[in-house]
Design a protein around this motif. Structure first.
Motif, PDB file in Angstrom:
ATOM      1  N   LEU A 106      78.476  36.502   4.288  1.00 35.31           N
ATOM      2  CA  LEU A 106      77.602  36.470   3.113  1.00 35.31           C
ATOM      3  C   LEU A 106      77.598  37.783   2.353  1.00 35.31           C
ATOM      4  N   GLY A 107      77.715  38.896   3.063  1.00 34.94           N
ATOM      5  CA  GLY A 107      77.696  40.198   2.407  1.00 34.94           C
ATOM      6  C   GLY A 107      78.773  40.344   1.349  1.00 34.94           C
ATOM      7  N   ARG A 108      79.941  39.754   1.576  1.00 33.74           N
ATOM      8  CA  ARG A 108      81.015  39.817   0.581  1.00 33.74           C
ATOM      9  C   ARG A 108      80.585  39.147  -0.712  1.00 33.74           C
ATOM     10  N   HIS A 109      79.909  38.022  -0.590  1.00 29.68           N
ATOM     11  CA  HIS A 109      79.440  37.319  -1.786  1.00 29.68           C
ATOM     12  C   HIS A 109      78.387  38.136  -2.533  1.00 29.68           C
ATOM     13  N   VAL A 110      77.532  38.828  -1.798  1.00 30.00           N
ATOM     14  CA  VAL A 110      76.514  39.663  -2.436  1.00 30.00           C
ATOM     15  C   VAL A 110      77.172  40.757  -3.261  1.00 30.00           C
ATOM     16  N   VAL A 111      78.147  41.433  -2.664  1.00 28.50           N
ATOM     17  CA  VAL A 111      78.819  42.522  -3.376  1.00 28.50           C
ATOM     18  C   VAL A 111      79.600  41.975  -4.569  1.00 28.50           C
ATOM     19  N   GLU A 169      76.299  54.702  11.163  1.00 26.50           N
ATOM     20  CA  GLU A 169      75.690  53.709  12.035  1.00 26.50           C
ATOM     21  C   GLU A 169      74.253  53.450  11.609  1.00 26.50           C
ATOM     22  N   ARG A 170      73.793  52.210  11.801  1.00 28.52           N
ATOM     23  CA  ARG A 170      72.394  51.904  11.515  1.00 28.52           C
ATOM     24  C   ARG A 170      71.466  52.753  12.386  1.00 28.52           C
ATOM     25  N   ALA A 171      71.906  53.073  13.582  1.00 29.99           N
ATOM     26  CA  ALA A 171      71.084  53.861  14.495  1.00 29.99           C
ATOM     27  C   ALA A 171      71.024  55.340  14.104  1.00 29.99           C
ATOM     28  N   ALA A 172      71.883  55.748  13.175  1.00 30.59           N
ATOM     29  CA  ALA A 172      71.899  57.150  12.714  1.00 30.59           C
ATOM     30  C   ALA A 172      72.154  57.150  11.206  1.00 30.59           C
ATOM     31  N   PRO A 173      71.151  56.759  10.414  1.00 31.19           N
ATOM     32  CA  PRO A 173      71.356  56.534   8.981  1.00 31.19           C
ATOM     33  C   PRO A 173      71.126  57.758   8.097  1.00 31.19           C
ATOM     34  N   GLY A 174      71.311  58.946   8.656  1.00 32.97           N
ATOM     35  CA  GLY A 174      71.019  60.153   7.901  1.00 32.97           C
ATOM     36  C   GLY A 174      71.772  60.280   6.603  1.00 32.97           C
ATOM     37  N   VAL A 175      72.986  59.700   6.520  1.00 34.01           N
ATOM     38  CA  VAL A 175      73.788  59.798   5.308  1.00 34.01           C
ATOM     39  C   VAL A 175      73.089  59.130   4.120  1.00 34.01           C
ATOM     40  N   LEU A 176      72.158  58.209   4.395  1.00 35.25           N
ATOM     41  CA  LEU A 176      71.431  57.541   3.315  1.00 35.25           C
ATOM     42  C   LEU A 176      70.487  58.492   2.582  1.00 35.25           C
ATOM     43  N   ALA A 177      70.218  59.615   3.175  1.00 33.34           N
ATOM     44  CA  ALA A 177      69.338  60.604   2.537  1.00 33.34           C
ATOM     45  C   ALA A 177      70.040  61.356   1.414  1.00 33.34           C
ATOM     46  N   THR A 178      71.293  60.980   1.118  1.00 34.83           N
ATOM     47  CA  THR A 178      72.055  61.674   0.078  1.00 34.83           C
ATOM     48  C   THR A 178      71.978  60.980  -1.270  1.00 34.83           C
ATOM     49  N   GLY A 179      71.241  59.880  -1.363  1.00 37.51           N
ATOM     50  CA  GLY A 179      71.217  59.154  -2.633  1.00 37.51           C
ATOM     51  C   GLY A 179      69.900  58.467  -2.908  1.00 37.51           C
ATOM     52  N   VAL A 209      67.841  47.893  -2.630  1.00 38.14           N
ATOM     53  CA  VAL A 209      68.610  47.811  -1.391  1.00 38.14           C
ATOM     54  C   VAL A 209      68.657  46.354  -0.962  1.00 38.14           C
ATOM     55  N   ILE A 210      69.828  45.888  -0.536  1.00 37.61           N
ATOM     56  CA  ILE A 210      69.975  44.557   0.042  1.00 37.61           C
ATOM     57  C   ILE A 210      70.518  44.740   1.456  1.00 37.61           C
ATOM     58  N   ASP A 211      69.696  44.400   2.435  1.00 35.04           N
ATOM     59  CA  ASP A 211      70.023  44.650   3.840  1.00 35.04           C
ATOM     60  C   ASP A 211      70.621  43.398   4.456  1.00 35.04           C
ATOM     61  N   MET A 212      71.938  43.429   4.678  1.00 35.78           N
ATOM     62  CA  MET A 212      72.647  42.303   5.254  1.00 35.78           C
ATOM     63  C   MET A 212      72.941  42.487   6.739  1.00 35.78           C
ATOM     64  N   SER A 213      72.578  43.625   7.303  1.00 34.95           N
ATOM     65  CA  SER A 213      72.989  43.923   8.685  1.00 34.95           C
ATOM     66  C   SER A 213      71.816  44.324   9.563  1.00 34.95           C
ATOM     67  N   PHE A 231      69.606  43.638  12.320  1.00 32.34           N
ATOM     68  CA  PHE A 231      69.384  42.826  13.508  1.00 32.34           C
ATOM     69  C   PHE A 231      68.497  43.526  14.534  1.00 32.34           C
ATOM     70  N   LEU A 232      68.726  44.812  14.754  1.00 33.10           N
ATOM     71  CA  LEU A 232      67.952  45.556  15.743  1.00 33.10           C
ATOM     72  C   LEU A 232      66.732  46.180  15.085  1.00 33.10           C
ATOM     73  N   VAL A 233      65.586  45.985  15.684  1.00 35.78           N
ATOM     74  CA  VAL A 233      64.335  46.483  15.112  1.00 35.78           C
ATOM     75  C   VAL A 233      64.378  47.992  14.950  1.00 35.78           C
ATOM     76  N   ARG A 234      64.844  48.666  15.966  1.00 32.43           N
ATOM     77  CA  ARG A 234      64.892  50.133  15.920  1.00 32.43           C
ATOM     78  C   ARG A 234      65.774  50.620  14.776  1.00 32.43           C
ATOM     79  N   ALA A 235      66.914  49.992  14.576  1.00 30.77           N
ATOM     80  CA  ALA A 235      67.833  50.410  13.519  1.00 30.77           C
ATOM     81  C   ALA A 235      67.246  50.158  12.135  1.00 30.77           C
ATOM     82  N   VAL A 236      66.601  49.015  11.949  1.00 27.05           N
ATOM     83  CA  VAL A 236      65.983  48.715  10.658  1.00 27.05           C
ATOM     84  C   VAL A 236      64.849  49.696  10.373  1.00 27.05           C
TER      85      VAL A 236
END
Length: 297
Positions: free
Chosen positions: A12-17, A49-59, A64-68, A70-75
């Motif tokens: 589904l993510g391909r269709h979203v993009v 990685e979802r478990a280490a999303p520090g790179v998201l702090a650059t923008g 946001v559309i979250d297609m991935s 699954f893990l509560v901790r990662a979200v």
């Protein structure tokens, strides 16, 4: 709009993009860079990685559309980074969130599954799939307030997607269709392209809350007849195959899951193409040399 898609290179993510790019939006992808890395070469990529999303702090992004998720901790980790860096957060959830599996006509405000006491928030099992989606929805609402939407869907059908892929493959090759579900099994699905368009629409319009993004309820017999009508010579249906692609109980204990009310989603702008169009397009996709992917679980 500036959009961040978490995932975005499979199913589904391909269709979203694709839908976002076709509408002229500026897309950034965040994923591990392992699945179909050749896709969307013009799109900005953040690898991590979802478990280490520090790179998201650059923008910063409008949506946001979250297609991935699954893990509560990662979200939870991603949400904490993005809380002040995005205008709206749309989460791909599931119809597996509902506590009752037998009640017909459930709306988005039916009772949801509880979180099992002591369950891990950083491990995936199928038993925790529904409760994890509920917990993710809750933490996103706590983080973003009315700046988040949860889109609940079940079977998602279309190119790149595994659901009903065995039917598309069989019809494209003149083979009998196989269905281990009982003929009168109620079923709801949605075309992947319609769901992608709805995810994008909610994000752009900032329409918050939960949505049952499903099509109308059919029986498996009626749906199979529709798919069979998409080819010149209708093949038979094998109702007792050796392999079960649907994994639905025959005793009706999950029937309510596929008789949900979709009024709220339709009112919010969900558009549904007829099943025959989905069937024809899937068959064409297979005829063009594509192979339906294997189910993820």
């Amino acid at each position: 709009m500036k959009l961040l898609v978490l995932g975005g290179t499979k199913n589904l993510g391909r269709h979203v993009v694709e839908a976002a790019l076709a509408s002229g939006h500026e897309v950034t992808l965040f994923n591990r860079g392992r699945t179909n890395p050749e896709l969307f070469p013009s799109v900005r990529r953040l690898v991590g990685e979802r478990a280490a999303p520090g790179v998201l702090a650059t923008g910063e992004w409008d949506g946001v559309i979250d297609m991935s998720g699954f893990l509560v901790r990662a979200v939870s980790l991603s949400a904490s980074v993005l809380r002040d860096r995005c205008g709206f957060y749309t989460f791909m959830s599931s119809i597996a969130v509902y506590a009752s599996k037998t009640t017909a006509g459930m709306t988005e405000y039916a009772d949801l599954l509880p979180w099992p006491e002591g369950a891990p928030e950083d491990e995936f099992t199928m038993d925790l799939y529904g409760p994890s989606k509920v917990r993710c929805e809750s933490l996103l609402t706590a983080t973003f307030g009315d700046r988040t939407a949860a889109v609940r869907s079940g079977f998602v059908v279309g190119p790149y997607n595994p659901d009903f892929g065995n039917w598309g493959w069989a019809l494209a090759h003149g083979l009998p269709m196989e269905c281990a579900a009982r003929p009168d099994q109620p079923i709801q699905y949605i075309d992947a392209r319609d769901l992608a368009a709805f995810l994008l629409h909610l994000t752009i319009s900032r329409s918050s809350g939960p949505y049952n993004a499903v099509g109308p309820t059919h029986t498996m017999t009626d749906l199979a007849d529709t798919w069979r009508s998409a080819v010149p010579t209708r093949p038979p249906v094998n109702w007792h195959p050796t392999e079960d692609h649907f994994h639905l109980p025959h005793d009706g204990t999950n029937d309510g899951t596929f008789q949900l009310t979709n009024t709220r989603a339709l009112t919010a702008g969900l558009h549904l193409r007829p099943p025959i169009e989905t069937a024809r397009d899937y068959i064409t996709w297979v005829h063009n040399g594509n192979v339906p992917p294997a189910p993820p679980h």
